[in-house]
Motif scaffolding. Sequence first.
Motif, PDB file in Angstrom:
ATOM      1  N   ASP A 193       0.903  -1.017   0.000  1.00  0.00           N
ATOM      2  CA  ASP A 193       0.039  -0.199   0.020  1.00  0.00           C
ATOM      3  C   ASP A 193       0.722   1.164  -0.075  1.00  0.00           C
ATOM      4  N   ARG A 194       2.145   1.120   0.320  1.00  0.00           N
ATOM      5  CA  ARG A 194       3.178   2.351  -0.022  1.00  0.00           C
ATOM      6  C   ARG A 194       3.621   2.502  -1.146  1.00  0.00           C
ATOM      7  N   GLY A 195       3.427   1.635  -2.156  1.00  0.00           N
ATOM      8  CA  GLY A 195       4.028   1.725  -3.626  1.00  0.00           C
ATOM      9  C   GLY A 195       4.582   0.641  -3.897  1.00  0.00           C
ATOM     10  N   THR A 196       5.356   0.930  -5.057  1.00  0.00           N
ATOM     11  CA  THR A 196       6.046  -0.219  -5.788  1.00  0.00           C
ATOM     12  C   THR A 196       7.684  -0.142  -6.056  1.00  0.00           C
ATOM     13  N   VAL A 197       8.437  -0.994  -5.624  1.00  0.00           N
ATOM     14  CA  VAL A 197       9.772  -1.023  -5.757  1.00  0.00           C
ATOM     15  C   VAL A 197      10.281  -1.809  -7.001  1.00  0.00           C
ATOM     16  N   HIS A 198      11.256  -1.419  -7.452  1.00  0.00           N
ATOM     17  CA  HIS A 198      11.594  -2.237  -8.679  1.00  0.00           C
ATOM     18  C   HIS A 198      13.082  -2.793  -8.335  1.00  0.00           C
ATOM     19  N   ILE A 199      13.459  -4.103  -8.560  1.00  0.00           N
ATOM     20  CA  ILE A 199      14.625  -4.854  -8.172  1.00  0.00           C
ATOM     21  C   ILE A 199      15.177  -5.353  -9.397  1.00  0.00           C
ATOM     22  N   PRO A 200      16.428  -4.855  -9.863  1.00  0.00           N
ATOM     23  CA  PRO A 200      17.154  -5.571 -10.992  1.00  0.00           C
ATOM     24  C   PRO A 200      17.200  -7.081 -10.808  1.00  0.00           C
ATOM     25  N   ALA A 201      16.570  -7.993 -11.544  1.00  0.00           N
ATOM     26  CA  ALA A 201      16.828  -9.426 -11.191  1.00  0.00           C
ATOM     27  C   ALA A 201      18.065  -9.805 -11.814  1.00  0.00           C
ATOM     28  N   ALA A 202      18.630  -9.539 -12.811  1.00  0.00           N
ATOM     29  CA  ALA A 202      19.970 -10.114 -13.115  1.00  0.00           C
ATOM     30  C   ALA A 202      21.149  -9.558 -12.094  1.00  0.00           C
ATOM     31  N   GLY A 203      21.033  -8.694 -11.193  1.00  0.00           N
ATOM     32  CA  GLY A 203      21.815  -8.507 -10.202  1.00  0.00           C
ATOM     33  C   GLY A 203      21.725  -8.814  -8.692  1.00  0.00           C
TER      34      GLY A 203
END
Length: 315
Positions: free
Chosen positions: A44-54
């Motif tokens: 509910d605070r938002g979305t975080v993106h995490i680079p999968a390749a790293g």
Amino acid sequence: MRKIPGPPPPSLPELVRAEDRLTFVYVERCVVHRDANAITAMDDRGTVHIPAAGLGALLLGPGTRITHQAMVLIGQSGATAVWVGERGVRCYAHGRSLARSSRLLEAQAELVTNTRSRLAVARRMYGMRFPGEDVEGLTMQQLRGREGARVRRTYREHSARTGVEWKRRDYNVEDFASGDRVNQALSAANTSLYGVVHAVIVALGCSPGLGFVHTGHELSFVYDIADLYKAEISIPVAFEVAASPTEDIPADARRAVRDRLHDGKLLERCVRDVRRLLLTDDDSPADALPDADVVYLWDEADDPVASGSGYGTDF
């Protein structure tokens, strides 16, 4: 042929080496999905993106839901997904290995199935924990005794340093809350360390279950390697967290371990230690992670032969 929908998987050159990856990311009470070649965590605070390749390991805590596409990307990226909770280590899935060669796995299997070579590897493991001490010629019983004394001394030193009372290592996997503060912190810190080590072992193509000191468990080799680092990572972290006024010991212990590993040096060291333990001086560490997919056919009388060819002459 109809084009396969969705983004293509990352190619091998796009993937980050195990020793250069982000150690681990812990998420809880969120939905994990993918956006192109990134893992997303949404609440509910938002979305975080995490680079999968790293990414090395994604630790999925209580209340987490993960989509099929997110698991596909984790597998394609050579990362590890580990479901964890307050009651101890839970490892239900891991991603595809970064290795394209089975050389390290074959070396591990060969060493662990011979009593003499298995003992030699175990001695090297204990030697890493006792710098400057001669462990050659010691039996496993003698090594265990020396290690037990070292760990007890480490507990006492950190107890004196932080002012946290230490009785003994006491925890119940079925009742996390029954342990005292320092034992709860130790369990949570060790769980995070296990996740990172497991990610490295899987990425290198080794078997988590073929241990040299530990045996009989699917994570025996993970416990072997993690024990090399507990005295400098999870044990001091646990006593510091137990000495703090926090009421959320597991979360603070995980964050403290994360902060200790933020520079990535443990990943480099872990990769180097695994190769050092499994490869002989004549082996080239670079050969453990070749870029090309090469498949051979085993031959009992000679070196492996190339696959993809027909060897029959009568049809």
